[in-house]
Scaffold this motif. Structure first.
Motif, PDB file in Angstrom:
ATOM      1  N   GLU A   1       0.819  -1.204   0.000  1.00 30.42           N
ATOM      2  CA  GLU A   1       0.000   0.000   0.000  1.00 30.42           C
ATOM      3  C   GLU A   1       0.853   1.255   0.000  1.00 30.42           C
TER       4      GLU A   1
ATOM      5  N   ARG B   1     -10.411   7.634   1.316  1.00 29.72           N
ATOM      6  CA  ARG B   1     -11.284   7.188   0.240  1.00 29.72           C
ATOM      7  C   ARG B   1     -12.709   7.120   0.781  1.00 29.72           C
TER       8      ARG B   1
ATOM      9  N   ALA C   1      -6.425   4.787   1.154  1.00 27.91           N
ATOM     10  CA  ALA C   1      -5.795   3.930   0.149  1.00 27.91           C
ATOM     11  C   ALA C   1      -4.774   4.758  -0.612  1.00 27.91           C
TER      12      ALA C   1
ATOM     13  N   HIS D   1     -10.287  -0.529  -5.187  1.00 26.98           N
ATOM     14  CA  HIS D   1      -9.949  -0.514  -3.758  1.00 26.98           C
ATOM     15  C   HIS D   1      -8.766   0.395  -3.485  1.00 26.98           C
ATOM     16  N   ARG D   2      -7.765   0.235  -4.330  1.00 25.35           N
ATOM     17  CA  ARG D   2      -6.577   1.068  -4.172  1.00 25.35           C
ATOM     18  C   ARG D   2      -5.958   1.277  -5.537  1.00 25.35           C
TER      19      ARG D   2
ATOM     20  N   ALA E   1      -3.923  -0.127 -10.106  1.00 26.84           N
ATOM     21  CA  ALA E   1      -5.222  -0.321  -9.464  1.00 26.84           C
ATOM     22  C   ALA E   1      -5.489  -1.776  -9.124  1.00 26.84           C
TER      23      ALA E   1
ATOM     24  N   GLY F   1      -8.914  -4.082  -7.162  1.00 27.42           N
ATOM     25  CA  GLY F   1     -10.268  -3.938  -6.620  1.00 27.42           C
ATOM     26  C   GLY F   1     -11.114  -5.153  -6.909  1.00 27.42           C
TER      27      GLY F   1
ATOM     28  N   PRO G   1      -9.702   5.252  -5.823  1.00 34.72           N
ATOM     29  CA  PRO G   1     -10.244   4.347  -4.821  1.00 34.72           C
ATOM     30  C   PRO G   1     -11.698   4.634  -4.431  1.00 34.72           C
ATOM     31  N   SER G   2     -12.467   3.549  -4.302  1.00 38.25           N
ATOM     32  CA  SER G   2     -13.903   3.541  -3.993  1.00 38.25           C
ATOM     33  C   SER G   2     -14.762   4.023  -5.149  1.00 38.25           C
TER      34      SER G   2
ATOM     35  N   PRO H   1      -3.589   6.084  -3.910  1.00 34.21           N
ATOM     36  CA  PRO H   1      -4.094   6.218  -5.275  1.00 34.21           C
ATOM     37  C   PRO H   1      -2.988   6.094  -6.332  1.00 34.21           C
TER      38      PRO H   1
END
Ligand code: GDP
Length: 521
Positions: free
Chosen positions: A6, A15, A189, A217-218, A195, A197, A252-253, A191
């Motif tokens: 991460e 996020r 997260a 997700h990230r 990516a 997710g 993220p999200s 960015p």
């Protein structure tokens, strides 16, 4: 491992929380999602139509700052738990909808249990407060009994009165979601990475080919990225938002529609960006093979109480999770009460994660699969494809009609007593009348069978003056006249050699027996 790297703390940016709406049928989940979509959706062009891609983002102002929230557009706990069964957790917070005129209903509790099983914080939306018979205070009281204490009464769950129909309380509800997230979750997260997710839904579109809605997700997903999504791969040809507008990237999200995959992935599949198309293809192929193998392995090994016991012994688990289904709320309660009395032993817990009245449903099975639980059916049967699903997911369902039996068996399992028990079955006795000594095979006892049957494969013990002088002996040979015999009955003579044991005397009794698996009532 997926999801690591991460970056450092300083690389993490806040996020938005991802929210699923749950609750009893007709309590207004769909209407609430529609109301939020219409009132608060972000980046909406005037007059633009919001498409249903499976998730969308809304915004609200909290303390003068714009805060975003991602809403999963499929209400109910079925999809939520199906994802969890695949090892994917798409949701940070659950909005539990309770209609104020109806109060807490069976699926309210079911939803609550699913959220609890996932360890996801809950915000309660007390809906339909516009209706004449609405009693939002009563709904609070009812949920308190299930462990959701309203914050206004000193608890830690936020309750918000809303009317999806009149559009009231929506901002307050979103604010409650943001505050709950801020209070209990660290939603950050990085960015600036490739990516990763989840796929939240996917289908084959006639014109556009495989289309998948993903939730980042990230990292940041960009047009042109090479991605793997479950067993599918490809290069992102286009990214669309919930308005059908092309976007360049998804942070993220952020939910987005991805075009360019070679196949349709499944809901709950992971996706990630990789260096190039070749690598994407390789990983996708590996995943496909692994999935196939996992499926095969799953089919051959069911997760049972016995498995639980063995993992308990290995120290891999210390909790037996149960889902109780019964024919009436009284019987379910009685069963749960009785279970609570079981002395499970040091360091072991028995936890009922869901209970309910009625047939065992596919949803029950999915929750069991997601949580490694065993389902106990009390005077109820499975419904629809529940059995099939249980077989496929390796979920054990046990049926009982007497509470005592259920308790006894679960207790026995917990004590490891469900390993087969053996008991001795008497076969036959023989009296030694003569002894022949053989240097090759040892002493041969010339016997008369005085009761039952002497069998060649039996175990034997030797008695002298009614006392046992040797136990657990094997027959080295059994002969009738000059021939080997597999068994000799009462009233016949035979020659017996006790394997490795020569200390026999005339007058000794040879008692034979075998160990049989004990039949449980
Ligand atoms: P779901 O099954 O939980 O998705 O429920 P729906 O969203 O389909 O709503 C069920 C019914 O309740 C529909 O007829 C809605 O119009 C109605 N409904 C939903 N929210 C409200 C509300 O806030 N007030 C009133 N009066 N009716 C509502």
């Amino acid at each position: 491992e997926f999801g690591e790297h991460e970056g450092d703390d300083k690389d993490l940016a806040p996020r938005p929380p991802v929210v699923t709406v749950m609750g009893h049928v007709d309590h207004g989940k769909t209407k609430l999602l529609d109301a939020l979509r219409n009132a608060n959706v972000v980046d909406k062009e005037a007059g633009g139509i919001t498409q249903s891609i499976g998730a969308y983002q809304v915004a609200t102002e909290v303390d003068g700052t714009e805060r975003r929230i991602t809403l999963i557009d499929t209400p109910g706990h079925e999809a939520f738990t199906a994802m969890r069964a695949r090892g994917a957790q798409a949701t940070d917070i659950v909005i539990l909808v309770v209609a104020a005129d109806d109060g807490v209903m069976p699926q309210t509790i079911e939803a609550l249990n699913h959220a609890k099983a996932a360890g996801v914080p809950i915000v309660v939306a007390v809906n339909k407060v516009d209706k004449p018979g609405a009693d939002p205070i009563k709904a609070r009281g009812q949920l308190t009994e299930y462990g959701l204490q309203p914050e206004e009464y000193g608890g830690d769950t936020m309750f918000v009165d809303v009317s999806a129909k009149a559009g009231t309380g929506l901002n307050e509800l979103l604010e409650a979601v943001v505050l709950t997230a801020d209070a209990s979750l660290d939603l950050r997260a990085n960015p600036d990475q490739n990516a990763e997710g989840l796929v939240i839904e996917a289908h084959l579109d006639r014109g556009r080919g495989p289309v998948a809605t993903i939730l980042v997700h990230r990292g940041t997903l960009k047009v042109g990225d090479s991605i793997v999504a479950g067993p599918a791969f490809g290069r992102v040809r286009a990214l669309l938002d919930e308005h059908g507008e092309n976007i360049e990237e998804a942070t993220p999200s952020r939910p987005a529609l991805v075009l360019g995959l070679t196949a349709v992935p499944g809901a709950g599949d992971n996706f990630m960006v990789v260096a190039d198309d070749r690598l994407a293809r390789q990983i996708a192929e590996k995943r496909e093979a692994r999935e196939r193998n996992a499926l095969l392995a799953q089919r051959s090994g069911r997760r049972t109480l016995e498995d639980f016991m063995s993992s308990l012994e290995k120290g891999e688990t210390d909790e037996l999770l149960l889902i109780l289904k019964g024919d009436g709320s009284g019987s379910v309660e009685a069963l749960e009460d009785a279970l609570a009395q079981i002395d499970v032993g040091e360091g072991v817990a028995l936890r009922v994660i869901d209970r309910g009245v009625g047939a065992i449903t596919e949803t029950n099975v999915m929750l069991a699969a997601a949580s490694n639980a065993v389902i106990i059916g009390f005077n109820v049967r499975p419904q629809g494809k529940a059995t099939e699903l249980a077989d496929r997911e390796g979920v054990e369902i046990r049926y009982y009609s007497i509470i005592y039996n259920a308790i006894e068996e679960i207790e026995a399992s917990l004590k490891g007593l469900l390993k087969p028990e053996f008991e001795e079955a008497q076969l036959g006795t023989a009296e030694i009348r003569d002894i022949f000594r053989s240097s090759k095979i040892g002493n041969i006892a010339g016997c008369m069978v005085t009761g039952g049957v002497i069998k060649r494969n039996a175990k034997a013990r030797l008695l002298r003056d009614s006392a046992v002088v040797a136990e657990n002996l094997d027959l080295g040979s059994l002969r009738r006249e000059k021939d080997d015999a597999s068994e000799v009955r009462e009233g016949f003579e035979c020659g017996i050699v006790l394997k490795g044991y020569n200390d026999i005397k005339v007058g000794d009794i040879i008692e034979t027996y075998e160990m049989r698996e004990k039949v449980r009532a």
